[in-house]
Design an enzyme around this catalytic site. Structure first.
Site, PDB file in Angstrom:
ATOM      1  N   LYS A   1       0.844  -1.188   0.000  1.00  0.00           N
ATOM      2  CA  LYS A   1       0.000   0.000   0.000  1.00  0.00           C
ATOM      3  C   LYS A   1       0.886   1.246   0.000  1.00  0.00           C
ATOM      4  O   LYS A   1       1.913   1.275   0.693  1.00  0.00           O
ATOM      5  CB  LYS A   1      -0.879  -0.004   1.252  1.00  0.00           C
ATOM      6  CG  LYS A   1      -1.807  -1.212   1.338  1.00  0.00           C
ATOM      7  CD  LYS A   1      -2.855  -1.181   0.249  1.00  0.00           C
ATOM      8  CE  LYS A   1      -3.786  -2.383   0.365  1.00  0.00           C
ATOM      9  NZ  LYS A   1      -4.900  -2.308  -0.599  1.00  0.00           N
TER      10      LYS A   1
ATOM     11  N   ASP B   1      -0.331   0.048  -4.525  1.00  0.00           N
ATOM     12  CA  ASP B   1      -1.779   0.263  -4.460  1.00  0.00           C
ATOM     13  C   ASP B   1      -2.059   1.524  -3.651  1.00  0.00           C
ATOM     14  O   ASP B   1      -1.706   1.597  -2.474  1.00  0.00           O
ATOM     15  CB  ASP B   1      -2.409  -0.956  -3.778  1.00  0.00           C
ATOM     16  CG  ASP B   1      -3.929  -0.881  -3.686  1.00  0.00           C
ATOM     17  OD1 ASP B   1      -4.503   0.142  -4.086  1.00  0.00           O
ATOM     18  OD2 ASP B   1      -4.530  -1.857  -3.195  1.00  0.00           O
TER      19      ASP B   1
ATOM     20  N   GLU C   1      -2.095   0.508  -8.563  1.00  0.00           N
ATOM     21  CA  GLU C   1      -3.498   0.103  -8.427  1.00  0.00           C
ATOM     22  C   GLU C   1      -4.300   1.244  -7.805  1.00  0.00           C
ATOM     23  O   GLU C   1      -3.833   1.909  -6.877  1.00  0.00           O
ATOM     24  CB  GLU C   1      -3.532  -1.131  -7.521  1.00  0.00           C
ATOM     25  CG  GLU C   1      -4.909  -1.693  -7.250  1.00  0.00           C
ATOM     26  CD  GLU C   1      -4.831  -3.038  -6.521  1.00  0.00           C
ATOM     27  OE1 GLU C   1      -3.836  -3.767  -6.716  1.00  0.00           O
ATOM     28  OE2 GLU C   1      -5.758  -3.346  -5.750  1.00  0.00           O
TER      29      GLU C   1
ATOM     30  N   ASP D   1     -14.387  -7.355  -8.708  1.00  0.00           N
ATOM     31  CA  ASP D   1     -14.649  -7.736  -7.326  1.00  0.00           C
ATOM     32  C   ASP D   1     -15.934  -8.569  -7.233  1.00  0.00           C
ATOM     33  O   ASP D   1     -16.979  -8.165  -7.739  1.00  0.00           O
ATOM     34  CB  ASP D   1     -14.779  -6.470  -6.476  1.00  0.00           C
ATOM     35  CG  ASP D   1     -14.911  -6.774  -5.000  1.00  0.00           C
ATOM     36  OD1 ASP D   1     -13.944  -6.512  -4.262  1.00  0.00           O
ATOM     37  OD2 ASP D   1     -15.970  -7.266  -4.585  1.00  0.00           O
TER      38      ASP D   1
END
Lengths: 442, 442
Positions: B224, B252, B278, B328
């Site tokens: 992250k 991300d 991302e 998702d």
């Protein structure tokens, strides 16, 4: 110093599906509804009445309870807070209400949690107007460009509109504000009607209502289309016959078509010279709208009532996808997000013609359109705001229209607030499922 | 003939915020949660156990009750219906559940009502698999191209993918199915891990977990980023040091940047050779992702976990906005919408690398990825599916990973259904707010 003591959230539903009011190609049986939020305080307004803020979002029946539950999560953050803290910095209040990342996940910035946020923020803006003793449009128009930009949510917009560009637009609109207000106070803000053209009305009712609209002074009439092409051809023929060649016709498909189908269908209706096709396809389809627009010219493309946030409007403008921006005051996160969209629209030169009708939307859009003309775009060119003559009797300060010789127009609102207070007796009667209207129905 | 007798809907929350598991630049305090839907029937499965369908959508704490309430409105339509009618034509079941225009208004096809729809449909698909005695991926892979296309929701897609094109893609994947299944049964489906890189972990924990990931056989590690650039530089330095130059690093940002900021920030991190960035910006910003992609090459762009429906994915593909499609399974409307996105991705040549983690997402994505390889794209090129080693102990049939010499991979699921049944003792303990875990917490 008054404090917000309580939040009341009510699921209010009107049984409009019984008469096909509001029927279109996507929504055959809408019961016009609202999540109605009241922020109670221990203060009084300038007239000595209890000070409160009233807001709503518009829904169409089942699921209104879901939005009400989301609004409860959001509005509870305001209870116990000082009124002047909340309304004195509405940019900060907006950021506080949107800062809950757990709730944000459920959107983000779309769907139920965004509708409920609109209801809560609309109530806060009504409270702000009442506290200041001004209609909301004037509260905003009286702000400096810096204050107004600080109210707006510009996040995710900087590739299309920087803060400096936003300030420049607002500074450019400073000269002439007083003259523009005076002009609107005289002529009103131009309106069009959808009341005549719901899809569930038969031909005779369509003809009668269209004639009545013309007689009432409307110069623009909108019809629902998209169920069966041959019906649309017949209905548009009737409408064009009634309004004649000079008045303006618009058509609205409420998202029923795929892109290729939209293009084919609209071309088949082009003979009736519609000004715009509204919601030709999925409201999420920016590129689809751009393709439709290119293919159906000179018919123009309008959309926005289901455009869920400023990021989508940004792209509709960037892609050259629409000719008219129909933002919705119950779907965008109140004036904080609406001002951002007005600024984007001004930058890209797209006229804002807000979506209205439903419950309370006409009451709110009059503030938005007046604000746009007075303090943002400074223009009435191509602007026309929807008016639907339903359900206004349930508001304490309903919007008014008049015809001062230039077509039917909204009368500029003067009462403090956002015109969103509902009559207590209406709320009691139509609250779902406890109200008398629904108990007798069940 | 068994009947659906009851629907149980439970708000289940795990207190993950206590350990910063799942923390990122947008979501500092996620309590991984689920709306858990069980369709009870009066039948039995092939093992003689009570036949039921289990599904969920993933949420992160507050507001899970809102999604549960929406799921109740949708799922009640299934009660009293014949199981074989419901699961025998899942295309019709999908259309039935999405036909409520009053609920549709609250999205449309996005946010709370779409998350809840995913939970309900996931349960119906689990029921379909169990009734057939097959894992869901195989139930779908065994369908003819015509049957599989009839399951998919192609509405609003025809400008990018016609039904005939969809059939052509599926027919093209018919040869070699058995070989591809055998290949996956041997090597598994490639996986990467995010477990090491949550933003709330300190440097030492990041280093230790990264080393453990490499030791465990991972060849791809995701971190992250997006809170503070200097922290990102330091953290990526640590991670690259641990994995060496040959393994793959992904980053991300969880939507924290505006478009210009994303471009600048990613360029500053390019020195660590990330495969992809991302969620660089708003998940709604198709054109923004396209601009980022063009500007940050050779770093690639991935998004999808918040992409709310197939119309948004269509545009991401049309605009050339993404290199990887991270759909998702809790946000799209189950396999009916997922198959449509797999088909679009195959048409545009974009690899699908589903988003996972959370609660139960890994359990579901293994079915999606296997289906994509076996019956749609027929390719593993550039494909890698997220794996996060959290909360699997709460499932009766948790996903498994192994390393058969080619990096860590998902083991192809074999039990009937969608792997989405939670352990009753977990549901009892973590249900909110009644469960023991939350009572002691309050």
């Amino acid at each position: 110093m008054p404090t917000i003591t309580d939040v009341e959230i009510t699921d209010v539903r009107f049984p409009t599906s019984r008469t096909a009011d509001g029927s279109d190609a996507m929504n055959a049986d809408a019961d016009y509804s609202a999540v109605y939020v009241v922020l109670r305080t221990d203060g009084t307004d300038s007239a000595g009445e209890p000070l409160a803020g009233h807001g709503l979002t518009f829904t169409i029946g089942r699921g209104t309870d879901v939005v009400a539950l989301a609004a409860r999560h959001q509005a509870d953050r305001l209870v116990g807070r000082d009124v002047d803290d909340v309304v004195g910095d509405m940019g900060a209040t907006y950021r506080d209400l949107t800062a809950d990342s757990q709730l944000r996940w459920l959107g983000p910035e779309k769907g139920v949690v965004h509708l409920s946020l609109a209801a809560v923020l609309n109530a806060a803006w009504d409270l702000a107007g009442r506290r200041a003793g001004k209609p909301v449009w004037r509260l905003l128009a009286d702000m400096t460009p810096e204050q107004l930009v600080d109210v707006a949510d510009l996040r995710y917009l900087s590739d299309a509109l920087t803060r400096d560009e936003a300030l420049e637009i607002l500074r450019g609109a400073e000269p002439g504000k007083a003259e523009r207000i005076a002009h609107l106070e005289h002529r009103g803000y131009p309106a069009y009607t959808t009341s005549a053209g719901w899809l569930g009305y038969d031909d005779e009712k369509l003809r009668r209502l269209t004639r009545e609209a013309v007689d009432a002074g409307y110069r623009h009439v909108k019809l629902k289309v998209g169920a069966r092409l041959e019906d649309d051809v017949r209905r548009l023929g009737i409408a064009r016959e009634e309004i004649g060649p000079d008045l303006t016709l618009m058509i609205d498909a409420n998202q029923v078509w795929d892109v290729p189908e939209a293009i084919e269908w609209v071309r088949a209706l082009q003979q009736f010279d519609p000004l715009w096709i509204e919601e030709p396809t999925s409201p999420d389809d920016v590129l689809g709208h751009a393709a439709v627009r290119e293919a159906v010219a000179p018919v123009r493309v309008a959309t926005g009532e289901h455009c869920h946030n400023r990021v989508m409007f940004k792209q509709l403008f960037q892609a050259g996808a629409i000719d008219y921006c129909q933002l919705d005051t119950g779907r965008l996160a109140s004036l904080n997000e609406i001002v951002a969209v007005l600024l984007l629209a001004a930058k890209f030169g797209v006229p804002v013609c807000p979506h209205a009708g439903g419950v309370g939307l006409c009451e709110m859009v009059q503030h938005v359109s007046v604000l746009d003309y007075v303090a943002v775009s400074g223009s009435l060119d191509g602007r026309i705001t929807e008016f639907v003559d339903h359900l206004h009797e349930h508001f304490t300060d309903p919007c008014l229209v008049k015809d001062a010789g230039e077509g039917v127009s909204y009368v500029v609102p003067t009462a403090p607030g956002y015109s969103t207070q509902m009559r207590p007796e209406s709320v009691a009667r139509f609250r779902f499922p406890e109200g008398a209207e629904w108990r007798q129905d069940g």
